[in-house]
Design a protein around this motif. Structure first.
Motif, mmCIF file in Angstrom:
data_model
loop_
_atom_site.group_PDB
_atom_site.id
_atom_site.type_symbol
_atom_site.label_atom_id
_atom_site.label_comp_id
_atom_site.label_asym_id
_atom_site.label_seq_id
_atom_site.Cartn_x
_atom_site.Cartn_y
_atom_site.Cartn_z
ATOM 1 N N ALA A 276 45.529 37.980 34.936
ATOM 2 C CA ALA A 276 45.432 36.966 35.991
ATOM 3 C C ALA A 276 45.375 37.582 37.378
ATOM 4 O O ALA A 276 44.899 36.941 38.321
ATOM 5 N N PHE A 277 45.835 38.834 37.519
ATOM 6 C CA PHE A 277 45.918 39.439 38.845
ATOM 7 C C PHE A 277 45.234 40.813 38.851
ATOM 8 O O PHE A 277 45.077 41.451 37.808
ATOM 9 N N LEU A 278 44.870 41.216 40.044
ATOM 10 C CA LEU A 278 44.184 42.490 40.254
ATOM 11 C C LEU A 278 44.887 43.233 41.377
ATOM 12 O O LEU A 278 45.086 42.676 42.471
ATOM 13 N N CYS A 279 45.276 44.467 41.109
ATOM 14 C CA CYS A 279 45.895 45.314 42.128
ATOM 15 C C CYS A 279 44.855 46.305 42.658
ATOM 16 O O CYS A 279 44.142 46.937 41.873
ATOM 17 N N ILE A 280 44.774 46.430 43.981
ATOM 18 C CA ILE A 280 43.731 47.236 44.618
ATOM 19 C C ILE A 280 44.363 48.172 45.644
ATOM 20 O O ILE A 280 45.222 47.760 46.426
ATOM 21 N N VAL B 44 47.656 42.779 46.027
ATOM 22 C CA VAL B 44 47.584 42.081 44.749
ATOM 23 C C VAL B 44 46.813 40.781 44.962
ATOM 24 O O VAL B 44 47.105 40.018 45.900
ATOM 25 N N TRP B 45 45.819 40.524 44.095
ATOM 26 C CA TRP B 45 44.913 39.396 44.261
ATOM 27 C C TRP B 45 44.931 38.502 43.022
ATOM 28 O O TRP B 45 45.063 38.995 41.898
ATOM 29 N N ASP B 46 44.779 37.218 43.279
ATOM 30 C CA ASP B 46 44.599 36.244 42.203
ATOM 31 C C ASP B 46 43.136 36.280 41.776
ATOM 32 O O ASP B 46 42.239 35.975 42.576
ATOM 33 N N CYS B 47 42.870 36.644 40.518
ATOM 34 C CA CYS B 47 41.482 36.806 40.072
ATOM 35 C C CYS B 47 40.739 35.483 39.980
ATOM 36 O O CYS B 47 39.510 35.451 40.089
ATOM 37 N N THR B 48 41.452 34.410 39.750
ATOM 38 C CA THR B 48 40.794 33.106 39.605
ATOM 39 C C THR B 48 40.397 32.527 40.955
ATOM 40 O O THR B 48 39.267 32.081 41.157
ATOM 41 N N ARG B 49 41.307 32.568 41.898
ATOM 42 C CA ARG B 49 41.055 31.984 43.218
ATOM 43 C C ARG B 49 40.465 32.979 44.207
ATOM 44 O O ARG B 49 39.918 32.574 45.239
#
Length: 610
Positions: free
Chosen positions: A331-335, A346-351
């Motif tokens: 559900a999340f992506l760390c960059i 940290v990003w919400d992959c859906t939104r």
């Protein structure tokens, strides 16, 4: 002729006798005529060159009057004195420009300056040049008469009319064949199109309606990137090079390509569903020279359609590392970005929204991963550090790993999570470090050490750096070495069980992953992907150059092409089999290459002038 007499010829050859006298004399005359023919050929060549130079100076001084009166510059003698090399920059290709001399502009018109030499012919020295005009005009008239006898320059002197400029993805192209404006590494470069003996009319054509389709990519970026090789459930190997993400089916020998990136791809991550892929790129420029903001593309590996752009405008120089969360099904992506402070977000992959952000360190950050069992725990490593992060809402807090009695290495190169919850790191000293949470007794570690991680065990594994660690399907651990080029299989108590070594010509082990059955796939620092196992030798399935490629030529009648690069390699590639036919190390950097028309000889031009 008297047989007993001897005759002295002008060329110094003496003949005697009646039978052989005539043959010897004829041979001497033929030799003399051949020498004279060679001298005449040289004289003709010298005369032609002199006429070209005289023609240039005639045009040069004929243009001098409007130049001095209206401050109009004239182009350099590119068409008469041969091709000249225009230096683009220290790291970009030089371009040969061969432009014919053009007619002087009409009175009162202006022209673009193409040479700073014209600046020296204006200003305070105008009066000096004015005094020489009568003599120069006389020379001009005499040389023009000579030149008109040798060749007709009218067709070469006509200046084509200005026309609209056609735009392409990478530059501006003048349809009249004058120049093309390219953007190389963000810098606008004007390159002049070489003109042959044909007329300009032959260059006036519409752009073709057909579009080129990428067929095959040779090479892999392993020299300066990590975690860059992945295996999809479909059996395709995913890796990147330049702006392209390649999906390569080893069994079918086919490639598919994701081509939506606008600059070099720097990192990859596979979603837990095995279908979606995230790829981060560096900052670039568009066709107008305007900066393109780096971002992360999330795309479908089946359809190759882009699903989402993450972080547009949020990163400075590029995306350095990224990872999907696993405990919550991605559900999340760390960059980690490539700014000086290496911001972690940290990003919400859906939104596509940012949940949290924090500064990591001013030093290099090489890798980041979510804990597979807990998405609130994140680990990052790099130069002289390993950080254990806790993510809660919009907050990111870090605890630095404590090395204690162990020597702190210069780099923590990689890490993996074991099923037991421990974290294993590989460092630049060749050691595998086992990390665990500190015990409740904090007398030796100090106050507040309960929530920190410390080294529980150190194992000497490789000579030189450990570039990659891999946990197998059965829970076994594999490590790949840099200097020793070894792949080692470790037992449950970190005792070595089996090992193998890859050939030196392929470089060090950069990335390691498990393939079907017992097969291993290795990405190397010399941009090769190897296939093999601990019991079978490794063979290359992908190879490429390791530095900038400058020379390229195709075989005159076979499906082969030739390349040379800054890595001092000259390579011949088989277009039908998509493999490297042969390669050879040169004594210097290769800049240009070509096949002989027979197809059996290759010529390479080097940077050192050889």
């Amino acid at each position: 002729m008297d047989g007993s007499s001897a005759h002295s010829l002008d060329d110094g050859v003496c003949v005697a006798g009646d039978g052989d006298e005539q043959e010897t004399r004829l041979s001497a005359l033929e030799l003399r005529m051949q020498q004279q023919d060679n001298e005449i050929t040289l004289l003709k060549a010298a005369l032609a060159d002199a006429l070209r130079r005289i023609g240039f100076y005639d045009q040069h001084f004929t243009r001098l009057q409007p130049t001095l009166a209206g401050s109009v510059a004239f182009p350099p003698p590119l068409g008469l004195t041969g091709p000249t090399v225009a230096s683009v920059s220290s790291d970009q290709t030089s371009v040969r420009d061969q432009t014919p001399v053009q007619d002087p502009p009409p009175s009162g018109s202006t022209r673009l300056r193409r040479c700073s030499t014209s600046d020296k012919l204006r200003g305070p020295r105008d009066g000096v040049l004015e005094n020489h005009r009568p003599r120069l005009a006389k020379k001009s008239a005499s040389s023009q008469s000579l030149l008109s006898k040798g060749r007709n320059m009218d067709s070469r002197n006509k200046e084509p009319p200005q026309s609209p400029v056609a735009t392409s993805r990478r530059g501006f192209y003048n349809q009249e064949g004058i120049s093309i404006k390219m953007f190389l590494r963000g810098r606008p470069i004007t390159m002049y199109v070489p003109l042959q003996a044909h007329n300009y009319e032959e260059l006036k054509m519409e752009l073709p309606v057909e579009k080129l389709k990428l067929d095959w990519v040779y090479g892999y970026r392993g020299r300066d990137s990590r975690d860059n090789l992945h295996l999809l459930p479909s059996g395709e190997v995913v890796y990147f090079i330049a702006c392209v993400v390649v999906l390569y089916s080893i069994e079918d020998q086919t490639q598919r390509h994701y081509l939506r990136h606008t600059d070099c791809v720097r990192c990859l991550a596979i979603h837990p569903d095995g279908v979606r892929i995230a790829s981060g790129q560096a900052a670039g420029v568009d066709k107008d020279g305007k900066p393109l903001l780096p971002c992360v593309h999330i795309w479908d590996s089946v359809t190759l359609q882009t699903l989402q752009h993450i972080g547009m405008g949020s990163f400075e120089r590029g995306v350095g590392s990224l990872a999907f969360s696993k405990a919550d099904s991605g559900a999340f992506l760390c960059i980690i970005d490539d700014s000086n402070e290496h911001l972690m977000s940290v990003w919400d992959c859906t939104r596509g929204t940012r949940q949290a952000e924090a500064k990591t360190t001013n030093e290099a950050v090489l890798e980041v991963e979510f804990n597979p069992a807990d998405s609130s725990c994140i680990v990052s490593c790099g130069k002289s550090h390993v950080y254990f992060w806790t993510w809660s809402g919009s907050s990111l807090t870090k605890k630095q790993g404590i090395f204690g009695k162990y020597k702190k290495p210069k780099f923590i190169q990689c890490f993996v999570f074991l099923r037991s919850g421990e974290v294993l790191t590989g460092d630049s000293e060749g050691n595998i470090l086992v990390w665990g949470k500190a015990a409740a007794d904090t007398k030796t570690l100090g106050k507040g050490a309960k929530e920190t991680y410390q080294i529980a065990r150190q194992v000497r594994a490789h000579e030189g750096s450990i570039f990659t660690l891999c946990v197998g399907r059965d829970g076994g651990l594999l490590s790949g070495g840099g200097k020793d080029r070894k792949v080692i299989l470790w037992g449950a108590d970190l005792t070595p069980e089996r090992e193998t070594e890859i050939p030196e010509r392929y470089g060090a082990v950069r990335t390691l992953l498990e393939g079907p059955a017992e097969e291993l796939l290795i990405g190397t620092t010399r941009n090769a992907i190897l296939r093999g196992s601990l019991s079978q030798p490794f063979t290359p399935i992908v190879q490429g150059h390791t530095d900038e490629l400058w020379g390229l030529a195709t075989h005159p009648f076979h499906d082969l092409f030739l390349t040379c690069a800054h890595d001092r390699q000259v390579c011949v590639w088989d277009q039908e089999q998509h493999t490297l036919a042969w390669s050879k190390m040169l004594e210097g950097t290769g800049l240009c290459a070509d096949f002989h028309c027979s197809g059996t000889v290759v010529i390479v031009g080097l940077q050192n002038g050889r």
